[in-house]
Design a protein around this motif. Structure first.
Motif, PDB file in Angstrom:
ATOM      1  N   UNK A 277      46.455   2.882  -9.245  1.00 28.37           N
ATOM      2  CA  UNK A 277      45.193   2.147  -9.396  1.00 28.37           C
ATOM      3  C   UNK A 277      44.923   1.866 -10.873  1.00 28.37           C
ATOM      4  N   UNK A 278      45.129   2.869 -11.705  1.00 31.41           N
ATOM      5  CA  UNK A 278      44.810   2.749 -13.129  1.00 31.41           C
ATOM      6  C   UNK A 278      45.644   1.680 -13.811  1.00 31.41           C
ATOM      7  N   UNK A 279      46.894   1.548 -13.434  1.00 36.93           N
ATOM      8  CA  UNK A 279      47.760   0.558 -14.069  1.00 36.93           C
ATOM      9  C   UNK A 279      47.256  -0.860 -13.811  1.00 36.93           C
ATOM     10  N   UNK A 280      46.808  -1.111 -12.593  1.00 38.86           N
ATOM     11  CA  UNK A 280      46.274  -2.435 -12.263  1.00 38.86           C
ATOM     12  C   UNK A 280      44.979  -2.704 -13.018  1.00 38.86           C
ATOM     13  N   UNK A 281      44.124  -1.688 -13.101  1.00 36.13           N
ATOM     14  CA  UNK A 281      42.859  -1.846 -13.814  1.00 36.13           C
ATOM     15  C   UNK A 281      43.099  -2.087 -15.298  1.00 36.13           C
ATOM     16  N   UNK A 282      44.065  -1.385 -15.868  1.00 37.62           N
ATOM     17  CA  UNK A 282      44.367  -1.571 -17.288  1.00 37.62           C
ATOM     18  C   UNK A 282      44.763  -3.015 -17.574  1.00 37.62           C
ATOM     19  N   UNK A 283      45.527  -3.619 -16.674  1.00 36.62           N
ATOM     20  CA  UNK A 283      45.890  -5.030 -16.874  1.00 36.62           C
ATOM     21  C   UNK A 283      44.650  -5.920 -16.793  1.00 36.62           C
ATOM     22  N   UNK A 284      43.819  -5.728 -15.779  1.00 39.92           N
ATOM     23  CA  UNK A 284      42.629  -6.561 -15.615  1.00 39.92           C
ATOM     24  C   UNK A 284      41.650  -6.387 -16.776  1.00 39.92           C
ATOM     25  N   UNK A 285      41.698  -5.224 -17.417  1.00 39.03           N
ATOM     26  CA  UNK A 285      40.800  -4.946 -18.544  1.00 39.03           C
ATOM     27  C   UNK A 285      41.374  -5.414 -19.875  1.00 39.03           C
ATOM     28  N   UNK A 286      42.542  -6.007 -19.857  1.00 32.25           N
ATOM     29  CA  UNK A 286      43.211  -6.409 -21.097  1.00 32.25           C
ATOM     30  C   UNK A 286      42.932  -7.863 -21.442  1.00 32.25           C
ATOM     31  N   UNK A 287      43.263  -8.231 -22.664  1.00 33.30           N
ATOM     32  CA  UNK A 287      43.143  -9.628 -23.091  1.00 33.30           C
ATOM     33  C   UNK A 287      44.091 -10.524 -22.295  1.00 33.30           C
ATOM     34  N   UNK A 288      45.197  -9.954 -21.834  1.00 35.58           N
ATOM     35  CA  UNK A 288      46.188 -10.737 -21.098  1.00 35.58           C
ATOM     36  C   UNK A 288      45.646 -11.301 -19.793  1.00 35.58           C
ATOM     37  N   UNK A 289      44.582 -10.706 -19.257  1.00 37.77           N
ATOM     38  CA  UNK A 289      44.028 -11.134 -17.967  1.00 37.77           C
ATOM     39  C   UNK A 289      42.831 -12.060 -18.150  1.00 37.77           C
ATOM     40  N   UNK A 290      42.791 -12.781 -19.255  1.00 38.21           N
ATOM     41  CA  UNK A 290      41.625 -13.583 -19.575  1.00 38.21           C
ATOM     42  C   UNK A 290      41.364 -14.762 -18.655  1.00 38.21           C
ATOM     43  N   UNK A 291      42.369 -15.185 -17.874  1.00 39.57           N
ATOM     44  CA  UNK A 291      42.183 -16.330 -16.976  1.00 39.57           C
ATOM     45  C   UNK A 291      42.152 -15.879 -15.515  1.00 39.57           C
ATOM     46  N   UNK A 292      41.881 -14.600 -15.309  1.00 42.03           N
ATOM     47  CA  UNK A 292      41.743 -14.047 -13.956  1.00 42.03           C
ATOM     48  C   UNK A 292      40.327 -13.519 -13.823  1.00 42.03           C
ATOM     49  N   UNK A 293      39.562 -14.074 -12.911  1.00 42.00           N
ATOM     50  CA  UNK A 293      38.194 -13.575 -12.721  1.00 42.00           C
ATOM     51  C   UNK A 293      37.743 -13.828 -11.291  1.00 42.00           C
ATOM     52  N   UNK A 294      36.884 -12.954 -10.801  1.00 43.97           N
ATOM     53  CA  UNK A 294      36.401 -13.044  -9.428  1.00 43.97           C
ATOM     54  C   UNK A 294      37.434 -12.650  -8.396  1.00 43.97           C
ATOM     55  N   UNK A 295      38.497 -12.000  -8.831  1.00 43.35           N
ATOM     56  CA  UNK A 295      39.591 -11.650  -7.924  1.00 43.35           C
ATOM     57  C   UNK A 295      39.489 -10.210  -7.447  1.00 43.35           C
ATOM     58  N   UNK A 296      40.215  -9.911  -6.392  1.00 40.18           N
ATOM     59  CA  UNK A 296      40.322  -8.544  -5.883  1.00 40.18           C
ATOM     60  C   UNK A 296      41.792  -8.222  -5.652  1.00 40.18           C
TER      61      UNK A 296
END
Length: 252
Positions: free
Chosen positions: A223-242
Motif C-alpha cells: 500500500x505504501x509504495x503506491x501512496x508514495x508514487x501518488x504523493x510524488x511530483x511524478x504523479x502530477x497529472x493523476x487526480x481523482x483516481x482510485x
C-alpha cells in the motif's frame, strides 16, 4: 521520486505495524520531513524517534481527526514550524465487523467521524496553504469494501464511509486541480496488519489467502509504495483516481 524537503502529514501513523507507519517510512526514505500524527501520542513519539535514529526526519504530534479544533491546531503548528504542508495522507481509520441489525447510532457515528469526517477536516485544513503555494498532494485510504459493498471485516457503515471517501476525493480533485493539487485514493484489500491479525484465526487466514488470486495477503509496503508514487511530483497529472491494491481479489 525525490521528496527532499517536502513536508508530509500522515494521519494515524503511530502504530508499530500499521499502514500509516509504512507510508511514513516510504515518504521519509525519499527525503520528506514526516509528521507522525496519531491520537495516541506515545505511539507517534515512538515511531518518530525510530525514524530520527535511522537518519530520517520526523516529528510526532497528537491528532484527533474527529475534532476540527485538533486538526486546525496541528496544521497551524506545522505551518509555524516548517512554513508549509506539501503532502497529506489521510490514513487514520477504524472498522467494526458489525452486521446491519447490530449497528447502533453511536457506532455508526463513530465510523463516519473517523473514516469520513476526519478526511474532510484534514483536507479542508491543508488546502488554503496548498492553494497559496500552488502545489499539493493528498492521498486518501479508502477500501475495497467501499467499492464492492462489504469485505472481510468491515460492516455496512464502514463500506458506506469508505465509498464516501472516494466520491469526496473526486469532487474536491475537480475543484483544486488548477492549483497544482492532486487528490487520489487507494483501495486496499486484505492487508496483513495488527488490526486484521487480531480479527481472524490462522485457519480463517489461510482460507482467505486461497481466495485471493495472488495467494497471499497484502503487506503494508504494498500500500505504501503506491501512496508514495501518488504523493510524488511524478504523479502530477493523476487526480481523482482510485488505485486497487488487493492481489486481484477485486478488479474493475
Amino acid at each position: 521520486m525525490s521528496m527532499k524537503d517536502r513536508i508530509a502529514i500522515v494521519t494515524g501513523s503511530g502504530s508499530a505495524r500499521g499502514i500509516g507507519k509504512a507510508v511514513a517510512t516510504e515518504l521519509a526514505k525519499r527525503g520528506a520531513i514526516v509528521v507522525i500524527a496519531d491520537i495516541h501520542l506515545q505511539g507517534a513519539e515512538t515511531v518518530a524517534a525510530e525514524f530520527n535514529d535511522s537518519g530520517y526526519k520526523a516529528v510526532a504530534r497528537h491528532l484527533d481527526v474527529t475534532s476540527r479544533e485538533s486538526v486546525a491546531a496541528l496544521v497551524a503548528d506545522i505551518d509555524r514550524e516548517f512554513g508549509k504542508i506539501d503532502i497529506l495522507v489521510n490514513n487514520a481509520g477504524i472498522t467494526r465487523p458489525s452486521r446491519i441489525l447490530e449497528i447502533t447510532d453511536e457506532e455508526w457515528d463513530l465510523i463516519f467521524a473517523v473514516n469520513m469526517k476526519g478526511v474532510f477536516y484534514c483536507t479542508q485544513a491543508v488546502l488554503p496553504g496548498m492553494i497559496a503555494q500552488r502545489y499539493g498532494r493528498i492521498v486518501n485510504l479508502s477500501s475495497v469494501s467501499g467499492k464492492r459493498g462489504g469485505g472481510v471485516f468491515g460492516g455496512s457503515h464502514y463500506s458506506a464511509a469508505k465509498a464516501g471517501v472516494l466520491g469526496f476525493a473526486k469532487a474536491v480533485a475537480r475543484e483544486v486541480a488548477e492549483y497544482g493539487i492532486t487528490l487520489n485514493s487507494v483501495t486496499p484489500g486484505l492487508i496483513d496488519t495488527d488490526i486484521t491479525g487480531g480479527l481472524m484465526t490462522p485457519e480463517r487466514r489461510e482460507l482467505l489467502k486461497q481466495e485471493i488470486p495472488a495467494k497471499r495477503l497484502g503487506t503494508a509496503f504494498d500500500v505504501a509504495a503506491a501512496i508514495a508514487f501518488l504523493a510524488s511530483e511524478d504523479a502530477g497529472y493523476i487526480t481523482g483516481e482510485e488505485i486497487d491494491i488487493n492481489g486481484g481479489s477485486h478488479m474493475d
